[in-house]
Design a protein around this motif. Sequence first.
Motif, short mmCIF file in Angstrom:
data_model
loop_
_atom_site.label_atom_id
_atom_site.label_comp_id
_atom_site.label_asym_id
_atom_site.label_seq_id
_atom_site.Cartn_x
_atom_site.Cartn_y
_atom_site.Cartn_z
N PRO A 35 -5.24 2.26 -2.02
CA PRO A 35 -3.78 2.43 -1.98
C PRO A 35 -3.09 1.28 -1.27
CG PRO A 35 -4.87 4.49 -1.40
CD PRO A 35 -5.94 3.43 -1.44
N GLY A 36 -1.96 0.89 -1.82
CA GLY A 36 -1.11 -0.14 -1.24
C GLY A 36 0.31 0.13 -1.68
N ARG A 37 1.01 -0.89 -2.12
CA ARG A 37 2.37 -0.73 -2.63
C ARG A 37 2.34 -0.58 -4.14
NH1 ARG A 37 7.02 -4.45 -0.43
NH2 ARG A 37 8.15 -2.73 -1.42
N ALA A 38 3.05 0.43 -4.65
CA ALA A 38 3.06 0.70 -6.09
C ALA A 38 4.50 0.72 -6.60
CB ALA A 38 2.39 2.03 -6.40
N LEU A 39 4.68 0.26 -7.82
CA LEU A 39 5.96 0.27 -8.51
C LEU A 39 5.80 1.06 -9.79
CD1 LEU A 39 8.90 -0.80 -8.83
CD2 LEU A 39 7.90 -2.83 -9.95
N ASP A 40 6.56 2.16 -9.91
CA ASP A 40 6.51 3.00 -11.10
C ASP A 40 7.79 2.74 -11.90
OD1 ASP A 40 6.29 4.97 -13.02
OD2 ASP A 40 6.15 6.65 -11.62
N GLY A 56 -1.74 8.27 -0.91
CA GLY A 56 -1.68 7.19 0.07
C GLY A 56 -0.91 5.95 -0.32
N TRP A 57 -0.33 5.94 -1.52
CA TRP A 57 0.42 4.77 -1.96
C TRP A 57 1.84 4.78 -1.39
CZ3 TRP A 57 -1.51 0.85 -5.08
CH2 TRP A 57 -2.77 1.09 -5.66
N GLN A 58 2.37 3.62 -1.13
CA GLN A 58 3.78 3.44 -0.79
C GLN A 58 4.49 3.10 -2.10
OE1 GLN A 58 4.46 0.40 2.14
NE2 GLN A 58 6.67 0.39 1.80
N VAL A 59 5.28 4.05 -2.63
CA VAL A 59 5.74 3.97 -4.01
C VAL A 59 7.24 3.72 -4.11
CG1 VAL A 59 5.76 5.14 -6.26
CG2 VAL A 59 3.93 5.65 -4.62
N THR A 60 7.59 2.78 -4.99
CA THR A 60 8.97 2.61 -5.44
C THR A 60 9.03 3.11 -6.87
OG1 THR A 60 9.30 0.66 -4.04
CG2 THR A 60 10.80 0.94 -5.91
N ALA A 61 9.92 4.06 -7.14
CA ALA A 61 10.04 4.66 -8.47
C ALA A 61 11.42 4.32 -9.04
CB ALA A 61 9.87 6.17 -8.39
N ALA A 76 9.61 15.50 -4.78
CA ALA A 76 8.88 14.84 -3.69
C ALA A 76 9.12 15.55 -2.37
CB ALA A 76 9.33 13.37 -3.59
N ARG A 77 10.34 15.97 -2.14
CA ARG A 77 10.65 16.70 -0.90
C ARG A 77 9.85 18.00 -0.85
NH1 ARG A 77 15.75 15.64 -0.89
NH2 ARG A 77 16.26 17.27 -2.38
N GLN A 78 9.80 18.72 -1.97
CA GLN A 78 9.02 19.96 -2.03
C GLN A 78 7.54 19.70 -1.75
OE1 GLN A 78 9.63 21.84 -5.82
NE2 GLN A 78 11.86 21.83 -5.62
N ARG A 79 7.03 18.56 -2.21
CA ARG A 79 5.61 18.25 -2.06
C ARG A 79 5.32 17.51 -0.75
NH1 ARG A 79 3.92 18.04 -7.94
NH2 ARG A 79 2.24 16.63 -7.44
N GLY A 80 6.37 17.18 0.02
CA GLY A 80 6.19 16.59 1.35
C GLY A 80 5.76 15.15 1.35
N VAL A 81 6.24 14.36 0.34
CA VAL A 81 5.89 12.94 0.30
C VAL A 81 7.15 12.09 0.23
CG1 VAL A 81 3.61 13.26 -0.73
CG2 VAL A 81 5.60 12.96 -2.22
N GLN A 82 7.01 10.85 0.67
CA GLN A 82 8.10 9.88 0.64
C GLN A 82 7.93 8.94 -0.55
OE1 GLN A 82 10.78 9.53 2.82
NE2 GLN A 82 10.11 11.50 3.63
N VAL A 83 9.00 8.75 -1.30
CA VAL A 83 9.05 7.79 -2.40
C VAL A 83 10.39 7.08 -2.30
CG1 VAL A 83 9.13 7.50 -4.93
CG2 VAL A 83 7.55 9.17 -3.92
N ASP A 84 10.40 5.78 -2.54
CA ASP A 84 11.64 5.02 -2.60
C ASP A 84 12.19 5.13 -4.02
OD1 ASP A 84 13.72 3.19 -2.46
OD2 ASP A 84 12.40 1.43 -2.49
N TRP A 85 13.23 5.96 -4.21
CA TRP A 85 13.79 6.23 -5.54
C TRP A 85 14.92 5.25 -5.83
CZ3 TRP A 85 10.99 9.57 -8.26
CH2 TRP A 85 10.21 10.50 -7.56
N GLN A 86 14.92 4.62 -6.99
CA GLN A 86 15.96 3.66 -7.36
C GLN A 86 16.43 3.91 -8.79
OE1 GLN A 86 14.93 -0.43 -6.63
NE2 GLN A 86 13.99 0.02 -4.64
N VAL A 87 17.75 3.94 -8.96
CA VAL A 87 18.35 4.05 -10.29
C VAL A 87 18.65 2.64 -10.78
CG1 VAL A 87 20.28 4.91 -11.66
CG2 VAL A 87 19.37 6.30 -9.78
N ALA A 88 18.02 2.25 -11.89
CA ALA A 88 18.23 0.91 -12.44
C ALA A 88 17.82 0.88 -13.90
CB ALA A 88 17.44 -0.13 -11.64
#
Length: 199
Positions: A35-40, A56-61, A76-88
């Motif tokens: 795991p590292g930085r991931a971009l979805d 374990g990934w640090q994710v930008t979605a 993500a909030r329900q599942r207790g994880v942090q994701v950086d969400w971006q609209v683009a």
Amino acid sequence: MDSHAWDTRYATSPDLVWTAEPNRFVVEETADLTPGRALDLAAGEGRNAIWLAEHGWQVTAVDFSPVAIARGRNLARQRGVQVDWQVADLTTYEPPADTFDLVLIAYLHLPAADLAAILHRAKRALRPGGSLVLVGHDRANLTDGIGGPQDPTVLQTPETVVAELDGLRIRRADTARRPVPTDGGTIDALDTVVVATRP
């Protein structure tokens, strides 16, 4: 479909439009990665991004539908994880170069020129040693599979995807079967799966 059409589709569905479970090929091709930085890219409601974050990934979605991103943020909030969400809009989105250990593109269907430009930016976004994973409806799905877009100009083949990944080491490029349950029994959908690594 444009972002407004997708917003409507997401907003009018009482449940997730897609399952909350990650795509089977995403799991297959990323489970053994460190795991590292991931971009979805084209993250939709976030099923793959959230699974990666849980592992374990640090994710930008990134997705162009604000409604999908809001649903992903809630899940993500329900599942207790942090994701950086971006609209683009991915046709203009420029991810930072040399940043990500994994770039994921799952079921993004655009005309060939648009997809090629996105793949080129995805390559630049990878760190050395990073992996790109693409999963999409294969063109053969029109005649031999089920579901997915019916416009051949937005469907993929392993060859057309690989042609845009010069400079990467191709680890997998094939048409894979994905069982889909239907009222008449299980039918295979056909997906393009391409996995490549930046040297």
